[in-house]
Scaffold this motif. Structure first.
Motif, PDB file in Angstrom:
ATOM      1  N   HIS A  10       0.636  -0.968  -0.025  1.00  0.00           N
ATOM      2  CA  HIS A  10       0.414  -0.368   0.082  1.00  0.00           C
ATOM      3  C   HIS A  10       0.803   1.330   0.162  1.00  0.00           C
ATOM      4  O   HIS A  10       0.603   2.498  -0.767  1.00  0.00           O
ATOM      5  CB  HIS A  10      -1.406   0.268   1.193  1.00  0.00           C
ATOM      6  N   ALA A  11       2.241   1.430   1.153  1.00  0.00           N
ATOM      7  CA  ALA A  11       2.909   2.699   0.489  1.00  0.00           C
ATOM      8  C   ALA A  11       3.618   2.928  -0.547  1.00  0.00           C
ATOM      9  O   ALA A  11       3.728   3.721  -0.789  1.00  0.00           O
ATOM     10  CB  ALA A  11       3.730   1.981   2.120  1.00  0.00           C
ATOM     11  N   LEU A  12       4.068   1.392  -1.500  1.00  0.00           N
ATOM     12  CA  LEU A  12       3.876   1.889  -2.425  1.00  0.00           C
ATOM     13  C   LEU A  12       3.307   2.505  -3.848  1.00  0.00           C
ATOM     14  O   LEU A  12       3.480   3.100  -4.410  1.00  0.00           O
ATOM     15  CB  LEU A  12       4.882   0.347  -3.737  1.00  0.00           C
ATOM     16  N   GLY A  13       2.146   2.165  -3.448  1.00  0.00           N
ATOM     17  CA  GLY A  13       0.267   2.661  -4.019  1.00  0.00           C
ATOM     18  C   GLY A  13      -0.105   1.563  -4.877  1.00  0.00           C
ATOM     19  O   GLY A  13      -1.262   1.524  -5.543  1.00  0.00           O
ATOM     20  N   PHE A  14       0.327   0.047  -4.265  1.00  0.00           N
ATOM     21  CA  PHE A  14      -0.547  -1.168  -5.053  1.00  0.00           C
ATOM     22  C   PHE A  14      -1.689  -1.101  -4.623  1.00  0.00           C
ATOM     23  O   PHE A  14      -2.134  -1.192  -3.392  1.00  0.00           O
ATOM     24  CB  PHE A  14       0.131  -1.853  -4.760  1.00  0.00           C
ATOM     25  N   PRO A  15      -2.790  -1.270  -4.876  1.00  0.00           N
ATOM     26  CA  PRO A  15      -4.074  -2.118  -5.041  1.00  0.00           C
ATOM     27  C   PRO A  15      -3.827  -3.298  -4.486  1.00  0.00           C
ATOM     28  O   PRO A  15      -2.986  -4.198  -4.645  1.00  0.00           O
ATOM     29  CB  PRO A  15      -4.943  -1.921  -5.757  1.00  0.00           C
ATOM     30  N   VAL A  16      -4.721  -3.105  -3.297  1.00  0.00           N
ATOM     31  CA  VAL A  16      -4.209  -4.769  -2.431  1.00  0.00           C
ATOM     32  C   VAL A  16      -5.310  -5.502  -2.477  1.00  0.00           C
ATOM     33  O   VAL A  16      -6.338  -4.903  -1.849  1.00  0.00           O
ATOM     34  CB  VAL A  16      -2.960  -4.959  -1.340  1.00  0.00           C
ATOM     35  N   LEU A  17      -6.147  -7.103  -2.806  1.00  0.00           N
ATOM     36  CA  LEU A  17      -7.100  -8.179  -2.991  1.00  0.00           C
ATOM     37  C   LEU A  17      -6.100  -9.296  -2.269  1.00  0.00           C
ATOM     38  O   LEU A  17      -5.817 -10.249  -2.591  1.00  0.00           O
ATOM     39  CB  LEU A  17      -7.338  -8.061  -4.132  1.00  0.00           C
ATOM     40  N   VAL A  18      -6.780  -9.562  -0.714  1.00  0.00           N
ATOM     41  CA  VAL A  18      -6.684 -10.674   0.278  1.00  0.00           C
ATOM     42  C   VAL A  18      -7.754 -11.386  -0.254  1.00  0.00           C
ATOM     43  O   VAL A  18      -8.815 -11.182   0.549  1.00  0.00           O
ATOM     44  CB  VAL A  18      -6.500  -9.890   1.159  1.00  0.00           C
ATOM     45  N   VAL A  19      -7.826 -12.612  -0.473  1.00  0.00           N
ATOM     46  CA  VAL A  19      -8.467 -13.284  -1.443  1.00  0.00           C
ATOM     47  C   VAL A  19      -8.883 -14.565  -0.609  1.00  0.00           C
ATOM     48  O   VAL A  19      -7.883 -14.969   0.476  1.00  0.00           O
ATOM     49  CB  VAL A  19      -8.646 -13.938  -2.571  1.00  0.00           C
ATOM     50  N   SER A  20     -10.114 -15.518  -0.460  1.00  0.00           N
ATOM     51  CA  SER A  20      -9.972 -16.569   0.266  1.00  0.00           C
ATOM     52  C   SER A  20     -10.631 -18.035  -1.071  1.00  0.00           C
ATOM     53  O   SER A  20      -9.979 -17.204  -2.227  1.00  0.00           O
ATOM     54  CB  SER A  20     -11.236 -16.577   1.009  1.00  0.00           C
ATOM     55  N   TYR A  21     -10.224 -18.961  -1.008  1.00  0.00           N
ATOM     56  CA  TYR A  21     -10.331 -20.006  -1.455  1.00  0.00           C
ATOM     57  C   TYR A  21     -11.169 -21.336  -0.876  1.00  0.00           C
ATOM     58  O   TYR A  21     -11.571 -21.394   0.674  1.00  0.00           O
ATOM     59  CB  TYR A  21      -9.245 -20.442  -2.073  1.00  0.00           C
ATOM     60  N   ARG A  22     -12.065 -22.214  -1.733  1.00  0.00           N
ATOM     61  CA  ARG A  22     -12.476 -23.172  -1.537  1.00  0.00           C
ATOM     62  C   ARG A  22     -12.184 -24.312   0.069  1.00  0.00           C
ATOM     63  O   ARG A  22     -10.756 -23.527   0.039  1.00  0.00           O
ATOM     64  CB  ARG A  22     -13.327 -23.739  -2.695  1.00  0.00           C
ATOM     65  N   ASN A  23     -13.239 -23.917   0.605  1.00  0.00           N
ATOM     66  CA  ASN A  23     -12.660 -25.020   1.993  1.00  0.00           C
ATOM     67  C   ASN A  23     -12.493 -24.527   3.003  1.00  0.00           C
ATOM     68  O   ASN A  23     -11.164 -24.736   3.652  1.00  0.00           O
ATOM     69  CB  ASN A  23     -12.298 -26.088   1.690  1.00  0.00           C
ATOM     70  N   ASP A  24     -12.248 -23.138   2.948  1.00  0.00           N
ATOM     71  CA  ASP A  24     -10.964 -22.435   3.491  1.00  0.00           C
ATOM     72  C   ASP A  24     -11.696 -21.840   5.166  1.00  0.00           C
ATOM     73  O   ASP A  24     -11.367 -20.799   5.987  1.00  0.00           O
ATOM     74  CB  ASP A  24     -10.671 -21.089   3.319  1.00  0.00           C
ATOM     75  N   GLY A  25     -12.833 -22.098   5.523  1.00  0.00           N
ATOM     76  CA  GLY A  25     -13.509 -21.299   6.876  1.00  0.00           C
ATOM     77  C   GLY A  25     -14.601 -20.046   5.939  1.00  0.00           C
ATOM     78  O   GLY A  25     -15.912 -19.607   6.772  1.00  0.00           O
ATOM     79  N   GLU A  26     -13.745 -19.339   4.919  1.00  0.00           N
ATOM     80  CA  GLU A  26     -14.921 -18.184   4.663  1.00  0.00           C
ATOM     81  C   GLU A  26     -15.536 -18.667   3.172  1.00  0.00           C
ATOM     82  O   GLU A  26     -16.443 -18.063   3.554  1.00  0.00           O
ATOM     83  CB  GLU A  26     -13.202 -17.454   4.657  1.00  0.00           C
TER      84      GLU A  26
END
Length: 407
Positions: free
Chosen positions: A192-208
């Motif tokens: 974020h400090a460098l200006g990048f958008p960040v997408l924090v993802v989930s995937y099947r069977n991870d509880g979310e």
């Protein structure tokens, strides 16, 4: 007349022969029993590998000094580590942050509390040490939104942290086995400090994210499709290129995206923290730690790759050759930064070293020591962050993708 070569030897009696036959029968039954037990043990091990893990206590709280804001823990290889960490607890607090080690001996470690604990707080003795540090996106004090990404498994929740308004190179964070996307929050500030958008993802069977029909992991063989869907989501939101960052099994998933995705041309590079590069190396190492005989672990690997074991593992056969990034190193196309500790203690760094040897033109390895699995940021945040920033700079990766004649 010469005696037949098949005649019983001198001294052999019907009683002796009967005894030998009985002994052989007993040994045969015993052998069948041993093989049966080995088979059952291998199936249990195979089932455990693909079953989503539940967090379990790995240390005990031995003392809490509210006045001094310190906590004393049972000493383990993790609880004695320098740096900042977290602790999953039960009682009046669910999660607390831990600071530096103040005192230690052969059995205990006293650490500074970075979460204020009041005099009325009550904590149960059993606790789980964590490298997460942040356990919720609001703790970063950065703008973010909650998103849903349509994947083959169903809608997968994600957190989006916007970057520069003109940014078209995004970072996708992929968490590891038995954890959730909160594991990735430590990395958001450096990007974020460098200006990048960040997408924090989930995937099947991870509880979310949604549960698959089997409810089991495939160690990256299918999970990568959910991350690939996240790339499509980012592309529709304006991303032109993607940097994948994967933690532990998230590293294995990210490598599968790199190797298999129809969108791989959108990938700009990968950052892998304590990654699983070859599952066979990891599972063999774990078997030794648990004192599982090599024969049993070998049978477990065979079971995970076989159709016949599917009713027991509840998982489709897993092609470990396809998950072996070293064996498939020639197929890699984009620069990769690997951050791995030789003292990892869970996912050995051997395969990460092998990947560098296989593709020195693409792969850079930053070797840490002392730090344990996925706890490199916690142990040495400055070196960890500098390694990522320097790698991004060397490869000309900025949040704004400059157009070229081939674009």
């Amino acid at each position: 007349m010469k005696p037949s070569r098949h005649a019983a030897p001198t001294g052999a009696t019907p009683m002796l022969l009967a005894g030998v036959r009985a002994a052989l029968a007993t040994l045969s039954v015993a052998l069948v029993g041993v093989l049966g037990l080995m088979g059952l043990a291998s199936l249990r091990m195979a089932r455990r590998v693909v079953t989503p893990a539940v967090r379990t206590a790995d240390t005990r709280i031995l003392g809490l000094d509210v006045a001094a804001q310190t906590i004393t823990l049972e000493r383990t290889p993790d609880t004695a580590l320098p740096g900042r960490y977290g602790l999953f607890t039960s009682g009046t607090e669910r999660y607390i942050k831990l600071g530096s080690v103040l005192a230690e001996d052969d059995t205990t470690v006293k650490r500074k509390l970075l979460t204020e604990i009041g005099p009325d707080s009550r904590l149960a003795p059993d606790a789980a040490f964590s490298g997460w540090y942040y356990d919720g996106p609001e703790q970063l004090h950065l703008p973010y939104s909650s998103e849903l990404i349509g994947s083959p498994a169903g809608p997968c929740p994600a957190w989006f942290f916007p970057g520069r308004p003109d940014a078209d190179v995004w970072v996708l964070q992929v968490h590891g086995r038995g954890t959730t996307r909160a594991e990735c929050l430590r990395a958001v500030p450096v990007f974020h400090a460098l200006g990048f958008p960040v997408l924090v993802v989930s995937y099947r069977n991870d509880g979310e994210a949604p549960r698959s029909r089997s409810g089991t992991y495939t160690l990256g063989a299918t999970e990568w499709r959910d991350v690939d869907a996240a790339i499509g989501f980012a592309r529709r939101r304006g991303a032109r290129r993607i940097i994948l960052m994967g933690w532990s099994m998230g590293g294995a998933i990210s490598l599968q995206v790199e190797l298999n995705s129809p969108r791989r041309d959108l990938i700009a590079g990968l950052v892998l923290e304590s990654p699983v590069v070859d599952w066979r190396v990891v599972l063999g190492y774990q078997a030794k730690l648990m004192h599982v005989p090599a024969a049993v672990s070998g049978l477990a690997l065979g079971a995970l790759q076989s159709d016949w074991a599917a009713p027991f593992t509840r998982s489709a056969p897993i092609a470990f050759d396809r998950l072996d990034a070293v064996a498939r190193a020639a197929e890699l196309q984009h620069p990769i930064l690997v951050l791995h500790s030789d003292d990892d203690g869970f996912v050995p760094s051997d395969a990460s070293h092998d990947l560098v040897v296989a593709r020195p033109d693409l792969v850079e390895l930053q070797v840490f020591e002392v730090a344990r699995h996925t706890k490199l940021w916690n142990y040495d945040q400055e070196r960890w962050s500098t390694s990522i920033r320097s790698w991004l700079e060397r490869h000309g990766l900025s949040p704004v993708h400059e157009a070229t004649p081939t674009d």
